[in-house]
Design an enzyme around this catalytic site. Structure first.
Site, PDB file in Angstrom:
ATOM      1  N   ASP A 145       1.175 -12.157  12.109  1.00 40.24           N
ATOM      2  CA  ASP A 145       0.367 -12.990  11.200  1.00 40.24           C
ATOM      3  C   ASP A 145      -0.129 -14.237  11.924  1.00 40.24           C
ATOM      4  O   ASP A 145      -1.301 -14.623  11.797  1.00 40.24           O
ATOM      5  CB  ASP A 145       1.136 -13.326   9.912  1.00 40.24           C
ATOM      6  CG  ASP A 145       2.571 -13.771  10.148  1.00 40.24           C
ATOM      7  OD1 ASP A 145       3.052 -13.725  11.290  1.00 40.24           O
ATOM      8  OD2 ASP A 145       3.225 -14.166   9.156  1.00 40.24           O
ATOM      9  N   ASP A 152     -10.162  -5.370  15.892  1.00 45.86           N
ATOM     10  CA  ASP A 152     -11.364  -5.586  15.065  1.00 45.86           C
ATOM     11  C   ASP A 152     -11.586  -7.080  14.886  1.00 45.86           C
ATOM     12  O   ASP A 152     -12.711  -7.577  14.954  1.00 45.86           O
ATOM     13  CB  ASP A 152     -11.217  -4.934  13.675  1.00 45.86           C
ATOM     14  CG  ASP A 152     -11.776  -3.520  13.635  1.00 45.86           C
ATOM     15  OD1 ASP A 152     -11.703  -2.822  14.671  1.00 45.86           O
ATOM     16  OD2 ASP A 152     -12.290  -3.111  12.570  1.00 45.86           O
ATOM     17  N   ASP A 162      -4.728  -2.101  16.177  1.00 43.84           N
ATOM     18  CA  ASP A 162      -5.962  -1.656  15.508  1.00 43.84           C
ATOM     19  C   ASP A 162      -6.581  -2.826  14.754  1.00 43.84           C
ATOM     20  O   ASP A 162      -7.775  -3.102  14.866  1.00 43.84           O
ATOM     21  CB  ASP A 162      -5.628  -0.509  14.543  1.00 43.84           C
ATOM     22  CG  ASP A 162      -6.856  -0.023  13.796  1.00 43.84           C
ATOM     23  OD1 ASP A 162      -7.912   0.145  14.447  1.00 43.84           O
ATOM     24  OD2 ASP A 162      -6.767   0.175  12.568  1.00 43.84           O
ATOM     25  N   LYS A 199       6.323  -8.054  14.415  1.00 42.78           N
ATOM     26  CA  LYS A 199       6.726  -8.642  13.129  1.00 42.78           C
ATOM     27  C   LYS A 199       8.255  -8.597  13.079  1.00 42.78           C
ATOM     28  O   LYS A 199       8.869  -7.988  12.181  1.00 42.78           O
ATOM     29  CB  LYS A 199       6.064  -7.869  11.978  1.00 42.78           C
ATOM     30  CG  LYS A 199       6.244  -8.482  10.598  1.00 42.78           C
ATOM     31  CD  LYS A 199       5.493  -9.791  10.393  1.00 42.78           C
ATOM     32  CE  LYS A 199       5.820 -10.369   9.011  1.00 42.78           C
ATOM     33  NZ  LYS A 199       5.295 -11.748   8.834  1.00 42.78           N
ATOM     34  N   TYR A 237       1.246   5.400  12.720  1.00 46.41           N
ATOM     35  CA  TYR A 237       0.204   6.423  12.839  1.00 46.41           C
ATOM     36  C   TYR A 237       0.799   7.825  12.964  1.00 46.41           C
ATOM     37  O   TYR A 237       0.165   8.804  12.589  1.00 46.41           O
ATOM     38  CB  TYR A 237      -0.663   6.153  14.075  1.00 46.41           C
ATOM     39  CG  TYR A 237      -1.812   5.217  13.856  1.00 46.41           C
ATOM     40  CD1 TYR A 237      -1.600   3.882  13.535  1.00 46.41           C
ATOM     41  CD2 TYR A 237      -3.121   5.657  13.969  1.00 46.41           C
ATOM     42  CE1 TYR A 237      -2.651   3.011  13.339  1.00 46.41           C
ATOM     43  CE2 TYR A 237      -4.180   4.790  13.784  1.00 46.41           C
ATOM     44  CZ  TYR A 237      -3.952   3.473  13.473  1.00 46.41           C
ATOM     45  OH  TYR A 237      -5.001   2.623  13.286  1.00 46.41           O
TER      46      TYR A 237
END
Ligand code: IPM
Ligand code: MG
Length: 364
Positions: free
Chosen positions: A229, A257, A253, A197, A141
């Site tokens: 993942d 969701d 983020d 990751k 970001y």
């Protein structure tokens, strides 16, 4: 007690849900004998329309001197042109960065009567109660360089554009997010799941090392590491096994969701963004916002679910004002309103934002 609150209604359904939370805060103030000085400032698309910038200097100054900030949502199709120089989201990201709000708390709980509103099988939802701690002021970001440039095409036939974002973390940035997660786990089920990751990304390998090091200060907390993942899959297949999940800005983020689906509707979920800086009450200055967006498809219709914003104001009472009893009263009022069958459209009902808010404060 007395506190100053800056309200940033923003765009789309933002003004509707912030209006609902403001009404609840006013009732809490009256009931408990507090004075909340609330004032509104523009942020996001509406600020671009008014001033040409998404985070006007007056808005930032007001937020910097307030005890807490309550935000609705920013963005919308009107400002979505990918070639635009100013974007509503710059206002939100700029504010998080300017206030150094590195820790974003996103709790995910499910009201038992909303099990049917979630697409998951009911037995998977039993016991779901997790808290995502999303690092909020670093990662891809904010990483540099961030640019576009022309590069020769692979076939040598002229040039094409290349765009570059940088995923970056320092040890300090990781450590402070990790400490926050471990501290919060102490008040919960004593488990932290760190998501990264690390099989591919260097920034994730550093993330994993630093989190493992910080964990040594918290021998009472169980730590596990999961690749992002797999975490996305486990959130659907065994969500109740998570307690505190700590992760970087981008993964957080995306995963929040996804996790919001567990609660029956994204409209239900609150968040608190905290830094290290204290407000005039000696508590943490914070930015509180629902995790949903500006929902342009239903903006102005008066049907948005106000619960995420109202629960965000409860988090504000708790973390920025130290008003634990008041915070849990608001949470109980939301719970009881849902138990009595009150539902907005996203939850399969037909109450307007105002009617839902009235059901909530009838339970206060
Ligand atoms: C969120 C939002 C923001 C983010 C957008 C609006 C910039 O999706 O708060 O989750 O990506 O952080
Ligand atoms: Mg998001």
């Amino acid at each position: 007690m007395e506190a100053t609150i800056v309200l940033l209604p923003g765009d789309g359904i933002g003004p509707e849900v912030v209006g609902a939370a403001r009404a609840v805060l006013e009732i809490v103030a009256g009931r408990f004998g507090h004075v909340f000085h609330m004032s509104e400032y523009p942020l996001g698309g509406c600020a671009i329309d008014l001033t040409g910038t998404a985070l006007p200097a007056d808005t930032l100054a007001a937020c910097q001197s307030a005890d807490a900030v309550l935000l609705g949502a920013v963005g919308g199709p009107k400002w979505d042109d990918p070639t635009a120089r100013v974007r509503p989201e710059q206002g939100l990201l700029g504010l998080r960065k300017a206030l150094d709000l590195f820790g974003n708390l996103r709790p995910v709980q499910l009201h038992p009567d909303l099990v049917g509103a979630s697409p998951l099988r009911p037995e998977r939802l039993v016991g779901v109660d997790l808290l995502v701690v999303r690092e909020l002021t670093s990662d891809v970001y904010f990483g540099e360089p961030r640019l576009r440039r022309n590069v020769p095409k692979a076939d040598g036939q002229g040039e094409e554009q290349q765009a570059i974002d940088t995923m970056s973390y320092t040890e300090g940035e990781i450590a402070r997010a990790a400490h926050l997660a471990f501290q919060l786990a102490r008040g919960r089920k004593h488990k932290v799941t760190s998501v990264d990751k690390a099989n591919v990304l260097e920034s994730s390998r550093l993330w994993r090392q630093v989190v493992t090091r910080v964990a040594k200060d918290y021998p009472d907390i169980m730590l596990e590491h999961i690749l992002v993942d797999a975490a996305a899959m486990y959130l659907m297949s065994r969500p109740a096994t998570f307690d505190v999940m700590v992760t970087g800005n981008l993964f957080g983020d995306i995963l929040t969701d996804e996790a919001s689906v567990l609660s029956g509707s994204m409209g239900n979920l609150p968040s608190a963004s905290l830094g290290a800086e204290k407000n005039s009450l000696g508590k943490l200055r914070g930015l509180y916002e629902p995790i949903h967006g500006s929902a342009p498809d239903i903006a102005g219709k008066g049907i948005a679910n106000p619960i995420g914003t109202i629960l965000s104001s409860a988090m504000m009472l708790r973390y920025s004002f130290g008003l634990e009893a008041e915070a849990s009263q608001v949470e109980k009022a939301v719970f009881n309103a849902l138990s009595s069958g009150a539902r907005t459209a996203d939850l399969g009902g037909n109450l307007t934002t105002i009617a839902m808010t009235e059901k909530i404060y009838a339970n206060l």
